[in-house]
Scaffold this active site. Sequence first.
Site, PDB file in Angstrom:
ATOM      1  N   ASP A  15      19.417 -20.599 -22.869  1.00 39.22           N
ATOM      2  CA  ASP A  15      19.070 -19.792 -24.043  1.00 39.22           C
ATOM      3  C   ASP A  15      19.454 -20.576 -25.299  1.00 39.22           C
ATOM      4  OD1 ASP A  15      18.902 -17.961 -26.114  1.00 39.22           O
ATOM      5  OD2 ASP A  15      19.861 -16.333 -25.005  1.00 39.22           O
ATOM      6  N   VAL A  16      18.459 -20.917 -26.126  1.00 38.95           N
ATOM      7  CA  VAL A  16      18.743 -21.772 -27.286  1.00 38.95           C
ATOM      8  C   VAL A  16      19.507 -21.055 -28.390  1.00 38.95           C
ATOM      9  CG1 VAL A  16      16.770 -23.289 -26.842  1.00 38.95           C
ATOM     10  CG2 VAL A  16      16.487 -21.318 -28.375  1.00 38.95           C
ATOM     11  N   LYS A  24      19.276 -33.627 -35.532  1.00 36.17           N
ATOM     12  CA  LYS A  24      20.073 -34.457 -36.454  1.00 36.17           C
ATOM     13  C   LYS A  24      21.009 -35.374 -35.671  1.00 36.17           C
ATOM     14  CE  LYS A  24      23.303 -33.924 -40.342  1.00 36.17           C
ATOM     15  NZ  LYS A  24      24.605 -34.169 -39.704  1.00 36.17           N
ATOM     16  N   TYR A  74       9.756 -10.368 -36.337  1.00 38.33           N
ATOM     17  CA  TYR A  74       9.047 -11.598 -35.967  1.00 38.33           C
ATOM     18  C   TYR A  74       8.641 -12.385 -37.212  1.00 38.33           C
ATOM     19  CZ  TYR A  74       5.630 -14.636 -33.619  1.00 38.33           C
ATOM     20  OH  TYR A  74       4.936 -15.713 -33.133  1.00 38.33           O
ATOM     21  N   ASN A 118      14.829 -19.718 -21.316  1.00 39.86           N
ATOM     22  CA  ASN A 118      15.728 -18.733 -20.713  1.00 39.86           C
ATOM     23  C   ASN A 118      14.969 -17.721 -19.865  1.00 39.86           C
ATOM     24  OD1 ASN A 118      14.482 -17.140 -22.639  1.00 39.86           O
ATOM     25  ND2 ASN A 118      16.375 -16.307 -23.509  1.00 39.86           N
ATOM     26  N   GLY A 142      20.243 -28.969 -35.457  1.00 40.81           N
ATOM     27  CA  GLY A 142      21.485 -29.720 -35.304  1.00 40.81           C
ATOM     28  C   GLY A 142      21.374 -30.783 -34.225  1.00 40.81           C
ATOM     29  N   ALA A 161       7.448 -24.225 -34.249  1.00 38.02           N
ATOM     30  CA  ALA A 161       6.257 -23.395 -34.123  1.00 38.02           C
ATOM     31  C   ALA A 161       6.397 -22.168 -35.006  1.00 38.02           C
ATOM     32  CB  ALA A 161       6.058 -22.984 -32.667  1.00 38.02           C
ATOM     33  N   THR A 203      10.661 -14.256 -21.625  1.00 35.86           N
ATOM     34  CA  THR A 203       9.232 -13.926 -21.579  1.00 35.86           C
ATOM     35  C   THR A 203       8.434 -15.023 -20.876  1.00 35.86           C
ATOM     36  OG1 THR A 203       8.852 -14.905 -23.770  1.00 35.86           O
ATOM     37  CG2 THR A 203       9.323 -12.549 -23.687  1.00 35.86           C
ATOM     38  N   TYR A 227      16.832 -28.685 -43.846  1.00 38.20           N
ATOM     39  CA  TYR A 227      17.303 -29.858 -43.100  1.00 38.20           C
ATOM     40  C   TYR A 227      16.506 -31.111 -43.481  1.00 38.20           C
ATOM     41  CZ  TYR A 227      20.859 -28.203 -39.811  1.00 38.20           C
ATOM     42  OH  TYR A 227      22.041 -27.757 -39.256  1.00 38.20           O
TER      43      TYR A 227
END
Length: 311
Positions: free
Chosen positions: A58-59, A107, A147, A34, A104, A116, A37, A161
């Site tokens: 943007d995830v 999957k 963070y 996105n 998701g 990460a 940064t 998951y």
Amino acid sequence: MSKRILITGAAGFLGSHLCDRFLKEGYNVVGMDNLLTGNIKNIEHLFPIKEFEFFHHDVTKFVHVAGKIDYILHFASPASPIDYLKMPIQTLKVGAMGTHHLLGLAKAKGARILIASTSEIYGDPLVHPQTEEYWGNVNTVGPRGVYDEAKRYMESITMAYHTFHQLETRIIRIFNTYGPKMRLDDGRALPTFMSQALRGEDLTMFGDGSQTRSFCYVDDLVEGIYRLLLSDYSSPVNIGNPQEITLMQFAEEVLALTGSKSKIVFKPLPQDDPKQRQPDITKARNILGWEPKIDRHEGLKRTLEYFKLHI
């Protein structure tokens, strides 16, 4: 048929190096960022390559990628204190909602996903060096908690998951990494010291300089990520350089390398700043056959050439 990999945070420091590596290995690469940064200049050289696609997305919003996906590398997140202190909500959302969306997607696609994580999950450690079995010493409501806890949650939901959905997952805990494509203004020790030295400014030392870090050159880190992704090991693995150095020694190395006459000035240590940081890489050595190859002097020389071009 070529494997296809989705890399989030693709325009960032690490994400852009990963795009380069997986294209070199013959993968079709889908980059996603996105640009909060990240810097599009880090990957613009890839746009003419037909095996590379880029999505400005943007995830933290629903993620859809058409077609097959074999692997996902989730590297989307602000990663320096200056970023996550300025963008605390976005940092928490990309660690929580972003990871949930990508799990998701993995999957749905039957893809293997590597997330990460970071040495920051150990907080200001009471165990030294840090092994993967150490649970950490983190202030959940301190300024760095946004963070640290985002990454700890990221590990938890990924393992959920893995155990509940039998999803193929990998977790890397990244220690301090440096190299070309770092942002000059990201607030971490190396870009700060190097930028200040090249500009002839005083080097800003937080605390008395006795706190330690362990710096890993980016090419070594990328090799560790590559090996972990293709391994069959699902628990967290530390990837970093175990050669520990104080920040005062590190600042002096930067001054010597740049030939700068800058002085070192001292400022108060920020709240919850870790006093020690050194990875135990026994697992990486035994499971992945990995250890860092590039010594700090050589890595700093390569990084300096990049900084000289961009100061």
